[in-house]
Design a protein around this motif. Structure first.
Motif, PDB file in Angstrom:
ATOM      1  N   GLU A   1      -1.750   1.237 -40.962  1.00 39.48           N
ATOM      2  CA  GLU A   1      -0.423   1.825 -41.141  1.00 39.48           C
ATOM      3  C   GLU A   1      -0.445   3.342 -40.982  1.00 39.48           C
ATOM      4  O   GLU A   1       0.477   4.034 -41.416  1.00 39.48           O
ATOM      5  CB  GLU A   1       0.134   1.422 -42.509  1.00 39.48           C
ATOM      6  CG  GLU A   1       0.285  -0.085 -42.622  1.00 39.48           C
ATOM      7  CD  GLU A   1       0.893  -0.576 -43.921  1.00 39.48           C
ATOM      8  OE1 GLU A   1       1.145  -1.776 -44.025  1.00 39.48           O
ATOM      9  OE2 GLU A   1       1.113   0.241 -44.846  1.00 39.48           O
TER      10      GLU A   1
ATOM     11  N   GLU B   1       6.510  -8.277 -43.654  1.00 40.73           N
ATOM     12  CA  GLU B   1       5.867  -8.081 -42.353  1.00 40.73           C
ATOM     13  C   GLU B   1       4.750  -9.092 -42.102  1.00 40.73           C
ATOM     14  O   GLU B   1       3.977  -8.925 -41.155  1.00 40.73           O
ATOM     15  CB  GLU B   1       5.293  -6.664 -42.256  1.00 40.73           C
ATOM     16  CG  GLU B   1       6.339  -5.567 -42.345  1.00 40.73           C
ATOM     17  CD  GLU B   1       5.734  -4.169 -42.282  1.00 40.73           C
ATOM     18  OE1 GLU B   1       4.511  -4.036 -42.116  1.00 40.73           O
ATOM     19  OE2 GLU B   1       6.511  -3.207 -42.402  1.00 40.73           O
TER      20      GLU B   1
ATOM     21  N   THR C   1       3.363  -5.935 -46.291  1.00 31.16           N
ATOM     22  CA  THR C   1       3.379  -5.151 -45.062  1.00 31.16           C
ATOM     23  C   THR C   1       2.171  -5.563 -44.237  1.00 31.16           C
ATOM     24  O   THR C   1       1.208  -6.137 -44.748  1.00 31.16           O
ATOM     25  CB  THR C   1       3.347  -3.626 -45.309  1.00 31.16           C
ATOM     26  OG1 THR C   1       2.091  -3.274 -45.908  1.00 31.16           O
ATOM     27  CG2 THR C   1       4.499  -3.183 -46.196  1.00 31.16           C
ATOM     28  N   ALA C   2       2.207  -5.240 -42.962  1.00 29.92           N
ATOM     29  CA  ALA C   2       1.176  -5.733 -42.041  1.00 29.92           C
ATOM     30  C   ALA C   2      -0.203  -5.160 -42.329  1.00 29.92           C
ATOM     31  O   ALA C   2      -1.225  -5.793 -42.043  1.00 29.92           O
ATOM     32  CB  ALA C   2       1.582  -5.427 -40.598  1.00 29.92           C
TER      33      ALA C   2
END
Length: 242
Positions: A81, A144, A114-115
């Motif tokens: 990220e 995500e 989140t990814a």
């Protein structure tokens, strides 16, 4: 000796300060804002030397720049990220180590909320900082990622020692308990915990950190028997209004 302090900010966020007495180092975990976190550290005579981010959401990195400007601290965050965390200096991935004085944290990749979400596990202290992946009786929304990823995260965290303290980033416990009791109404451990959480919140007390043993016994997402069951429970929680 390590000391961990809770800093409540915004509506329901918790920023955690972890202080290593031997080195004098202090890390702020997921600082949503700057000044209240700086003030909390100063009140204890601590100086923030590091920030550890678990994921990119603004209520987890919003204080990065202000705290860095005030302290010159080093910011560590997930490599996956990096493009969403402009203040990042050290990008870390699965298996990397992050040190606070003589204390070492291992990085776990725990994508789904989140990814690139990560957690920081400090085995010597029996502590894990999980951001928005695992909550007391809950798990993060699948913004995500997939139920398969979250199921893997639950199994990985479940395998930690039962007395591992779990430091999550929100006070969601009462809402999570209200949902959990609908999933397993006959779970006596959950019934007891529900009553304890209600009493704590009525008294204005925090309900986290939790621990892995408690989550094994009462968390409907950690207790899901399959990916499909976790997915079903997550979808039900997303629409739950109890």
């Amino acid at each position: 000796m390590v000391e961990i302090a809770r800093v409540p900010v915004l509506n329901d966020n918790y920023v955690w300060l972890i202080h290593d007495e031997a080195s004098g180092e202090t890390a702020a975990i997921d600082p949503a804002v700057g000044q209240p976190v700086l003030d909390a550290a100063a009140a204890r005579g601590w100086r923030i030397t590091q920030i550890w981010n678990t994921h990119w959401h603004p209520d987890h990195i919003g204080g990065n720049a202000e705290i860095k400007a005030a302290t010159g601290c080093k910011i560590t965050a997930p490599a996956a990220e990096a493009g969403k965390i402009p203040t990042l200096e050290r990008a870390v991935s699965e298996g990397d180590k992050v040190s606070l004085g003589g204390i070492e944290a291992e990085v776990f990749e725990v994508p789904a909320h989140t990814a690139g979400h990560i957690a920081y596990h400090l085995p010597s202290e029996k502590v894990v900082f999980v951001g928005d992946t695992l909550f007391a009786m809950g798990c993060g929304k699948l913004f995500e990622g997939t139920a398969e990823q979250m199921y893997g995260n639950m199994k990985r965290l479940e395998a930690l020692p039962a007395d591992t303290k779990v430091y999550c980033a929100h006070e969601y416990t009462l809402a999570n308990a209200r949902f959990a009791i609908t999933v397993e109404p006959d779970n006596q451990d959950l019934q007891r915990r529900f009553a304890e959480v209600v009493a704590a919140r009525e008294a204005g007390e925090a309900t986290v950190p939790t621990d892995i043993g408690l989550e094994r016994a009462t968390n409907p997402f950690m207790r899901a028997s399959s990916i499909a069951e976790l997915a079903e429970r997550r979808a039900a929680k997303d629409s739950f209004r109890g």
